[in-house]
Design an enzyme around this catalytic site. Structure first.
Site, PDB file in Angstrom:
ATOM      1  N   CYS A 266      -1.108  -7.128   6.038  1.00  0.00           N
ATOM      2  CA  CYS A 266      -1.589  -7.257   7.411  1.00  0.00           C
ATOM      3  C   CYS A 266      -2.708  -8.292   7.529  1.00  0.00           C
ATOM      4  CB  CYS A 266      -1.995  -5.887   7.942  1.00  0.00           C
ATOM      5  SG  CYS A 266      -2.018  -5.808   9.743  1.00  0.00           S
ATOM      6  N   HIS A 356       3.108  -2.735   7.277  1.00  0.00           N
ATOM      7  CA  HIS A 356       2.431  -1.696   6.495  1.00  0.00           C
ATOM      8  C   HIS A 356       3.402  -0.931   5.589  1.00  0.00           C
ATOM      9  CE1 HIS A 356      -1.612  -1.775   8.426  1.00  0.00           C
ATOM     10  NE2 HIS A 356      -0.904  -2.353   9.385  1.00  0.00           N
ATOM     11  N   GLU A 358       2.606   0.992   3.313  1.00  0.00           N
ATOM     12  CA  GLU A 358       2.011   2.297   2.990  1.00  0.00           C
ATOM     13  C   GLU A 358       2.163   3.268   4.153  1.00  0.00           C
ATOM     14  OE1 GLU A 358      -0.913   0.680   5.724  1.00  0.00           O
ATOM     15  OE2 GLU A 358       0.459  -0.144   4.251  1.00  0.00           O
TER      16      GLU A 358
END
Length: 382
Positions: A266, A356, A358
Site C-alpha cells: 500500500c 492488502h 494481510e
C-alpha cells in the site's frame, strides 16, 4: 469484567446530526457514537463485513468513512479483531445501525465503542446517494456535526472548507509506533525482518511470524543505521495514511542500493514507486473495500483483494522501465480501472503491492505474497 451484548438492545440516538460536504451538499440524520463535531476526507468503503478491522486500520487516519453496506454493527465489537491500538477513522457514516448486536464474541455495541473512543458519527443517512455523489464528484473534505456543534449550514460549510486537505498531508509518524518492538517467530526462527511502521496493521507481522520470521517493527522515522542494526534478512514497508509525496525515501533507497530483499504494501508500494523514479497521484475517490479484482501479471491469476488507498503510482502498464536500481515493471493491475496495483524489480530482490494481502476479515487470495517475500530472502541467503 466486560459482558456480552448478545440479546441486549442498544438505544438508538435521537440527537439530530448533519453531514456537510465541502461542495455544499448536506445529509441529515441522527448522531451515532460520540456527539460533537469532526472533520476529514469523505471516502466510502464497499465491504459488507470487517467493520471493526476497518475502523482500527491506521490508513484511515483523518478520513470520514461512509459504509455502503446498509446494516452495520450486527456483530458488535469484540476484543480480538482490532488491527491496531485504537480506532483511527475521523468519523463514521452508516445507514441502519444494528438494534441488537448478536455474536458469541461480542463484548460491546459498536455505538458504545465509538462513543468510548470519542468518534463522532452519523446514522440514518442515505449512504447510497452519498456514495454516488462521491463517485461523481470525488473524495472531498467533510464535517459531521451534532449536539452543541450544530449551527446554520453556511457556518458549518465554512468550517469544513477551513479544514486541512489530504493532498500534501504527512501522517505516517502520527500513527506509527514510537518505540521499536519485536513480534517473535512462531515456531523455529528462519529470518529477521525490519518492518517500517508507516501505519502497520496487526495482522501483517502475525502472518510473517507464522512463516518463521522474527519481525522488528520500527518507527516511521527509523534511520538506515537503525534498520540495519537488527541485521535484517529483509525489509518491509507497511501501509499507512497520507500523501506519499511527503515521505522521506532515504531508507528505501538505501535498502535498494544494498540489495536487501524488500516488500512493500500500500503506502509502501507508493514509496517504492517514488524511489524508482515514478510519480504518484491522488485518485478521484480511491479504492476501499474487500472486493476489488486485481490481476497478478506474473501468473495471470485474478484475485479478489482488500484495498484502502487514495493515491496510486504512475507507472507504464505495458513496458519495462529503466530505473536507478535496474529494470522495473508493473506486476499487478486493478481490473476495474487499470490502476497500478504492484511493482517488481527484475534485477534486484524488491517488489510491492498496492492492496492488502494481510486482509482481515478477508479475502485471503493474496496471502501467497508473504511466501514470495520468504522466497526472496531464501534466494538472497543462498
Amino acid at each position: 469484567m466486560t459482558t456480552s451484548t448478545r440479546g441486549v438492545a442498544s438505544t438508538r440516538s435521537t440527537t439530530p446530526a448533519v453531514l456537510v460536504l465541502e461542495d455544499g451538499r448536506t445529509f441529515r440524520g441522527r448522531s451515532y457514537g460520540a456527539v460533537g463535531e469532526t472533520f476529514g476526507e469523505a471516502v466510502f468503503n464497499t465491504g459488507m463485513t470487517g467493520y471493526q478491522e476497518t475502523l482500527t486500520d491506521p490508513s484511515y487516519h483523518r478520513q470520514v468513512v461512509v459504509m455502503t453496506a446498509p446494516h452495520v454493527g450486527n456483530t458488535g465489537v469484540n476484543d480480538e479483531d482490532d488491527e491496531s491500538r485504537r480506532i483511527w477513522v475521523a468519523g463514521y457514516v452508516v445507514r441502519d445501525p444494528a438494534r441488537i448486536p448478536s455474536n458469541w464474541r461480542a463484548r460491546r455495541t459498536l455505538d458504545a465503542e465509538l462513543t468510548a473512543q470519542d468518534v463522532v458519527g452519523i446514522s440514518g443517512v442515505d449512504t447510497r446517494a452519498l456514495t454516488r455523489h462521491l463517485r461523481e464528484r470525488g473524495a472531498m473534505r467533510v464535517g459531521i456535526f451534532s449536539g452543541a456543534a450544530l449551527a446554520d449550514e453556511e457556518t458549518l460549510l465554512a468550517r469544513v472548507r477551513q479544514s486541512p486537505q489530504m493532498k500534501g498531508a504527512d501522517l505516517s509518524a502520527e500513527v506509527a509506533t514510537e518505540q521499536t518492538y519485536v513480534v517473535p517467530a512462531i515456531g523455529p526462527k528462519r529470518f529477521t525482518v525490519a518492518a517500517i511502521d508507516l501505519g502497520i496493521k496487526g495482522m501483517t507481522p502475525h502472518l510473517m511470524a507464522e512463516r518463521g520470521i522474527e519481525v522488528h517493527v520500527l518507527p516511521a522515522t527509523a534511520t538506515v543505521e537503525e534498520v540495519y542494526a537488527v541485521q535484517p534478512d529483509g525489509v518491509f514497508l507497511s501501509n499507512g495514511p497520507g500523501d506519499p509525496a511527503t515521505a522521506d525515501l532515504t531508507v528505501v533507497k538505501a535498502v535498494l542500493a544494498k540489495e536487501t530483499p524488500l516488500f512493500g504494501i500500500c503506502f509502501g508500494n507508493q514509496l517504492l514507486g517514488r524511489a524508482l523514479g515514478f510519480g504518484t497521484y491522488k485518485l478521484k475517490y480511491g479504492h476501499r473495500g474487500i472486493n476489488q479484482p486485481v490481476q497478478d501479471r506474473t501468473t495471470g491469476k485474478v484475485e479478489v483483494t482488500a484495498h484502502n488507498h487514495g493515491f496510486a503510482v504512475d507507472a507504464p502498464l505495458d513496458a519495462v522501465s529503466d530505473t536507478p536500481y535496474g529494470r522495473a515493471e508493473v506486476s499487478h493491475v486493478c481490473l476495474n480501472d487499470d490502476v497500478v496495483e504492484g511493482l517488481r524489480l527484475l534485477d534486484r530482490p524488491a517488489f510491492s503491492v498496492q492492496y492488502h494481502p494481510e486482509a482481515a476479515a478477508g479475502p485471503h487470495d493474496a496471502a501467497y505474497l508473504f511466501d514470495r517475500f520468504v522466497s526472496l530472502m531464501e534466494g538472497q541467503r543462498a
